[in-house]
Design a protein around this motif. Structure first.
Motif, PDB file in Angstrom:
ATOM      1  N   LEU A 104     -47.865  49.812 -74.648  1.00 29.20           N
ATOM      2  CA  LEU A 104     -46.395  49.414 -74.392  1.00 29.20           C
ATOM      3  C   LEU A 104     -46.869  47.512 -73.535  1.00 29.20           C
ATOM      4  CD1 LEU A 104     -43.658  51.534 -73.554  1.00 29.20           C
ATOM      5  CD2 LEU A 104     -44.178  50.226 -75.766  1.00 29.20           C
ATOM      6  N   ASN A 105     -46.559  46.217 -72.782  1.00 29.43           N
ATOM      7  CA  ASN A 105     -46.951  45.506 -72.440  1.00 29.43           C
ATOM      8  C   ASN A 105     -45.915  45.811 -70.625  1.00 29.43           C
ATOM      9  OD1 ASN A 105     -43.781  44.559 -72.290  1.00 29.43           O
ATOM     10  ND2 ASN A 105     -44.825  43.373 -74.556  1.00 29.43           N
ATOM     11  N   GLU A 106     -46.235  44.993 -69.984  1.00 27.04           N
ATOM     12  CA  GLU A 106     -45.760  44.995 -69.127  1.00 27.04           C
ATOM     13  C   GLU A 106     -43.816  44.862 -68.676  1.00 27.04           C
ATOM     14  OE1 GLU A 106     -46.824  43.594 -64.210  1.00 27.04           O
ATOM     15  OE2 GLU A 106     -45.955  41.990 -65.562  1.00 27.04           O
ATOM     16  N   GLN A 107     -43.661  43.546 -69.678  1.00 25.55           N
ATOM     17  CA  GLN A 107     -42.544  43.383 -69.568  1.00 25.55           C
ATOM     18  C   GLN A 107     -41.693  45.166 -70.251  1.00 25.55           C
ATOM     19  OE1 GLN A 107     -40.419  41.041 -68.370  1.00 25.55           O
ATOM     20  NE2 GLN A 107     -38.604  42.398 -68.408  1.00 25.55           N
ATOM     21  N   ALA A 108     -42.037  45.451 -71.628  1.00 27.51           N
ATOM     22  CA  ALA A 108     -40.993  46.590 -71.839  1.00 27.51           C
ATOM     23  C   ALA A 108     -41.037  47.757 -70.468  1.00 27.51           C
ATOM     24  CB  ALA A 108     -41.716  47.121 -73.422  1.00 27.51           C
ATOM     25  N   THR A 109     -42.334  48.225 -69.760  1.00 25.02           N
ATOM     26  CA  THR A 109     -41.929  49.393 -69.163  1.00 25.02           C
ATOM     27  C   THR A 109     -41.347  48.909 -67.978  1.00 25.02           C
ATOM     28  OG1 THR A 109     -44.333  49.408 -69.933  1.00 25.02           O
ATOM     29  CG2 THR A 109     -43.641  50.095 -67.404  1.00 25.02           C
ATOM     30  N   LEU A 110     -41.141  47.059 -67.622  1.00 25.13           N
ATOM     31  CA  LEU A 110     -40.430  47.373 -66.749  1.00 25.13           C
ATOM     32  C   LEU A 110     -38.519  47.107 -67.132  1.00 25.13           C
ATOM     33  CD1 LEU A 110     -42.083  44.482 -65.132  1.00 25.13           C
ATOM     34  CD2 LEU A 110     -41.691  46.171 -64.176  1.00 25.13           C
ATOM     35  N   ASP A 111     -38.041  46.975 -68.345  1.00 28.57           N
ATOM     36  CA  ASP A 111     -37.183  46.961 -68.858  1.00 28.57           C
ATOM     37  C   ASP A 111     -36.656  48.297 -69.106  1.00 28.57           C
ATOM     38  OD1 ASP A 111     -37.207  44.167 -68.906  1.00 28.57           O
ATOM     39  OD2 ASP A 111     -38.082  44.355 -71.247  1.00 28.57           O
ATOM     40  N   LEU A 146     -38.389  44.972 -80.016  1.00 23.20           N
ATOM     41  CA  LEU A 146     -38.685  46.569 -80.855  1.00 23.20           C
ATOM     42  C   LEU A 146     -40.311  46.810 -80.328  1.00 23.20           C
ATOM     43  CD1 LEU A 146     -38.300  48.577 -82.451  1.00 23.20           C
ATOM     44  CD2 LEU A 146     -39.274  47.635 -84.389  1.00 23.20           C
ATOM     45  N   ASP A 147     -40.850  47.890 -80.135  1.00 24.95           N
ATOM     46  CA  ASP A 147     -41.603  48.700 -79.873  1.00 24.95           C
ATOM     47  C   ASP A 147     -42.209  49.789 -80.384  1.00 24.95           C
ATOM     48  OD1 ASP A 147     -43.297  46.770 -77.281  1.00 24.95           O
ATOM     49  OD2 ASP A 147     -41.002  46.216 -76.832  1.00 24.95           O
ATOM     50  N   LEU A 148     -43.255  50.049 -80.750  1.00 20.99           N
ATOM     51  CA  LEU A 148     -43.232  51.028 -82.084  1.00 20.99           C
ATOM     52  C   LEU A 148     -44.649  51.471 -81.790  1.00 20.99           C
ATOM     53  CD1 LEU A 148     -42.259  53.868 -83.484  1.00 20.99           C
ATOM     54  CD2 LEU A 148     -43.225  51.817 -85.429  1.00 20.99           C
ATOM     55  N   VAL A 149     -44.883  52.900 -81.130  1.00 23.56           N
ATOM     56  CA  VAL A 149     -45.865  53.864 -81.013  1.00 23.56           C
ATOM     57  C   VAL A 149     -45.846  55.284 -82.138  1.00 23.56           C
ATOM     58  CG1 VAL A 149     -46.250  54.163 -79.053  1.00 23.56           C
ATOM     59  CG2 VAL A 149     -48.613  54.174 -80.158  1.00 23.56           C
ATOM     60  N   VAL A 150     -47.749  55.191 -82.744  1.00 26.43           N
ATOM     61  CA  VAL A 150     -47.728  56.421 -83.581  1.00 26.43           C
ATOM     62  C   VAL A 150     -48.900  56.822 -82.064  1.00 26.43           C
ATOM     63  CG1 VAL A 150     -47.792  58.014 -84.898  1.00 26.43           C
ATOM     64  CG2 VAL A 150     -46.085  55.935 -85.586  1.00 26.43           C
ATOM     65  N   HIS A 151     -47.815  58.238 -82.486  1.00 28.49           N
ATOM     66  CA  HIS A 151     -49.346  59.549 -82.049  1.00 28.49           C
ATOM     67  C   HIS A 151     -50.472  59.477 -82.434  1.00 28.49           C
ATOM     68  CE1 HIS A 151     -51.863  62.974 -80.276  1.00 28.49           C
ATOM     69  NE2 HIS A 151     -50.732  62.948 -79.245  1.00 28.49           N
ATOM     70  N   PRO A 152     -51.569  59.008 -81.937  1.00 31.76           N
ATOM     71  CA  PRO A 152     -52.842  58.982 -82.172  1.00 31.76           C
ATOM     72  C   PRO A 152     -53.705  60.437 -83.669  1.00 31.76           C
ATOM     73  CG  PRO A 152     -53.563  58.467 -80.791  1.00 31.76           C
ATOM     74  CD  PRO A 152     -52.779  58.462 -80.083  1.00 31.76           C
ATOM     75  N   GLY A 153     -52.731  61.603 -82.844  1.00 35.83           N
ATOM     76  CA  GLY A 153     -53.141  62.500 -83.862  1.00 35.83           C
ATOM     77  C   GLY A 153     -51.997  62.429 -85.515  1.00 35.83           C
ATOM     78  N   PHE A 154     -50.516  62.278 -85.264  1.00 34.62           N
ATOM     79  CA  PHE A 154     -49.866  61.949 -87.021  1.00 34.62           C
ATOM     80  C   PHE A 154     -49.997  60.612 -87.548  1.00 34.62           C
ATOM     81  CE2 PHE A 154     -49.245  64.417 -83.443  1.00 34.62           C
ATOM     82  CZ  PHE A 154     -48.302  66.251 -84.075  1.00 34.62           C
ATOM     83  N   ARG A 155     -51.081  59.721 -86.938  1.00 34.24           N
ATOM     84  CA  ARG A 155     -51.228  58.545 -87.509  1.00 34.24           C
ATOM     85  C   ARG A 155     -51.225  58.387 -88.966  1.00 34.24           C
ATOM     86  NH1 ARG A 155     -54.331  54.331 -82.792  1.00 34.24           N
ATOM     87  NH2 ARG A 155     -52.331  55.298 -81.235  1.00 34.24           N
ATOM     88  N   ARG A 156     -50.660  57.562 -89.786  1.00 31.89           N
ATOM     89  CA  ARG A 156     -50.871  57.919 -91.357  1.00 31.89           C
ATOM     90  C   ARG A 156     -50.771  58.322 -92.395  1.00 31.89           C
ATOM     91  NH1 ARG A 156     -55.953  56.051 -89.036  1.00 31.89           N
ATOM     92  NH2 ARG A 156     -56.948  53.763 -89.370  1.00 31.89           N
ATOM     93  N   HIS A 157     -49.688  58.715 -91.889  1.00 32.65           N
ATOM     94  CA  HIS A 157     -48.509  60.077 -92.615  1.00 32.65           C
ATOM     95  C   HIS A 157     -46.683  59.647 -92.487  1.00 32.65           C
ATOM     96  CE1 HIS A 157     -51.678  63.196 -92.276  1.00 32.65           C
ATOM     97  NE2 HIS A 157     -51.950  62.806 -90.923  1.00 32.65           N
ATOM     98  N   GLY A 158     -46.477  58.130 -92.304  1.00 31.60           N
ATOM     99  CA  GLY A 158     -46.016  57.903 -92.758  1.00 31.60           C
ATOM    100  C   GLY A 158     -44.437  57.309 -91.725  1.00 31.60           C
ATOM    101  N   HIS A 159     -45.017  58.532 -90.294  1.00 32.68           N
ATOM    102  CA  HIS A 159     -44.275  58.902 -89.923  1.00 32.68           C
ATOM    103  C   HIS A 159     -43.500  56.938 -89.376  1.00 32.68           C
ATOM    104  CE1 HIS A 159     -44.712  63.262 -88.864  1.00 32.68           C
ATOM    105  NE2 HIS A 159     -45.708  62.703 -88.556  1.00 32.68           N
ATOM    106  N   ALA A 160     -43.900  56.064 -89.215  1.00 33.20           N
ATOM    107  CA  ALA A 160     -43.681  54.326 -88.389  1.00 33.20           C
ATOM    108  C   ALA A 160     -43.133  54.163 -89.604  1.00 33.20           C
ATOM    109  CB  ALA A 160     -44.895  53.698 -88.332  1.00 33.20           C
ATOM    110  N   THR A 161     -42.787  54.198 -91.003  1.00 34.66           N
ATOM    111  CA  THR A 161     -42.493  53.650 -91.760  1.00 34.66           C
ATOM    112  C   THR A 161     -40.903  54.980 -92.410  1.00 34.66           C
ATOM    113  OG1 THR A 161     -44.451  53.255 -92.904  1.00 34.66           O
ATOM    114  CG2 THR A 161     -41.845  53.736 -94.453  1.00 34.66           C
ATOM    115  N   ALA A 162     -41.283  56.419 -91.688  1.00 35.46           N
ATOM    116  CA  ALA A 162     -40.002  57.378 -91.742  1.00 35.46           C
ATOM    117  C   ALA A 162     -38.987  56.165 -90.914  1.00 35.46           C
ATOM    118  CB  ALA A 162     -39.632  58.009 -91.402  1.00 35.46           C
ATOM    119  N   ALA A 163     -39.241  55.696 -89.569  1.00 36.57           N
ATOM    120  CA  ALA A 163     -39.015  55.734 -88.439  1.00 36.57           C
ATOM    121  C   ALA A 163     -38.288  54.319 -88.521  1.00 36.57           C
ATOM    122  CB  ALA A 163     -39.449  55.521 -86.825  1.00 36.57           C
ATOM    123  N   LEU A 164     -38.681  53.062 -89.124  1.00 37.61           N
ATOM    124  CA  LEU A 164     -38.047  51.817 -89.561  1.00 37.61           C
ATOM    125  C   LEU A 164     -37.078  51.959 -90.757  1.00 37.61           C
ATOM    126  CD1 LEU A 164     -41.219  49.718 -88.816  1.00 37.61           C
ATOM    127  CD2 LEU A 164     -39.499  50.744 -87.031  1.00 37.61           C
TER     128      LEU A 164
END
Length: 304
Positions: free
Chosen positions: A33-40, A68-86
């Motif tokens: 997350l960038n600084e502005q997202a953290t402050l918000d 919108l900011d979105l990050v997937v845990h490295p241990g769970f990437r490439r399993h479709g979680h970002a696609t499911a969330a969006l």
């Protein structure tokens, strides 16, 4: 499944959130997350959500203010979680108010997977933010006996004097100058007095690292530096020159003074962010020896 926080005191949510974002930073080498997202988030201007697969927190999402900011845990990437969330986000009427057409999203790193995901959900790349870096060599630093106050670079060139920022006297003038300098910049130009106060309350803030150029009582430029506590790396946080002084070498002089200040403070490298299409600024930074480190891409959802 997208899971909202139940409030600022939800410790289980906070622990899961930290587990996701800390793991992403360790693996990726930069904060998700960038600084502005953290402050918000801290100010309650945007809302945090967790992505869950059963009981496991597999990602983190920040939403609000048209961003919108979105990050997937490295241990769970490439399993479709970002696609499911969006899919859930844009398909659920409960989120429609917070996910309008024109929604923007940052991808930290110009990754093919991010480009593919953006295209699938109707986002187009609209900005490229370059991160540049420069090694600071001790051999080029001023003598160790130099007084810290000299970092304010009280050198005169014509009518210009560069000094340290005075929080009590300069805050309002700086907000006005910054708005004029970055009138076309969507984030920097919109900084308010309250935003400035938020940043001055951060642990890294040091008024001596905030260099301002003056002509008489008027501020005409600045180079705000940022060194996180205990860090060996310093950042050219933001540098700006009044439109009336643009093209007169003031930007280069402020950069030189800022780099000298970072060396005196013991920084071994300097970084900065610059818009990829800001040709004069990129040319200046490269002439000072800055080289590419990474690129962030901002996407905007197409209006249907």
């Amino acid at each position: 499944m997208i899971s909202p926080s139940h409030g600022p005191d939800d410790s289980a949510f906070a622990l899961s959130w930290a587990a996701v974002t800390d793991a992403a930073e360790r693996v990726d080498g930069y904060a998700p997350l960038n600084e502005q997202a953290t402050l918000d988030l801290a100010a309650g201007r945007r809302a945090p959500f967790l992505l869950r697969d059963g009981d496991a927190a597999v990602g983190a999402l920040v939403l609000g203010s048209g961003e919108l900011d979105l990050v997937v845990h490295p241990g769970f990437r490439r399993h479709g979680h970002a696609t499911a969330a969006l899919t859930e986000l844009f398909g659920d009427p409960a989120y429609a108010v917070d996910a309008p057409d024109g929604l923007t999203a940052w991808a930290h790193g110009d990754h093919p997977a991010a480009r593919a995901l953006a295209g699938r959900f109707g986002f187009d790349a609209v900005r490229r933010l370059l991160q540049l870096e420069l090694a600071l060599h001790a051999s080029s630093a001023p003598p160790a006996s130099a007084a810290p106050e000299e970092a304010s670079a009280r050198e005169k060139d014509d009518a210009i004097v560069i000094t340290a920022f005075d929080p009590a006297a300069d805050a309002d003038a700086w907000v006005t100058l910054n708005a004029r300098t970055f009138a076309t910049h969507p984030e920097q130009g919109g900084i308010t007095a309250a935003d400035l106060a938020d940043r001055m309350n951060e642990a890294w803030f040091d008024a001596g690292d905030f260099l301002v150029a003056r002509v008489g009582d008027a501020l005409v430029g600045y180079n705000w530096l940022k060194i996180e506590p205990g860090a060996a790396e310093g950042e050219i946080y933001v540098v700006g020159v009044s439109p009336e002084w643009s093209g007169h070498g003031l930007g280069r002089r402020l950069m030189t003074a800022g780099l000298e200040r970072l060396r005196r403070r013991g920084a071994t490298s300097a970084t900065l962010y610059v818009e990829g299409d800001n040709v004069p600024a990129v040319r200046l930074y490269r002439s000072l020896g800055f080289t590419d480190r990474s690129v962030d891409v901002q996407y905007r959802r197409r209006t249907r």
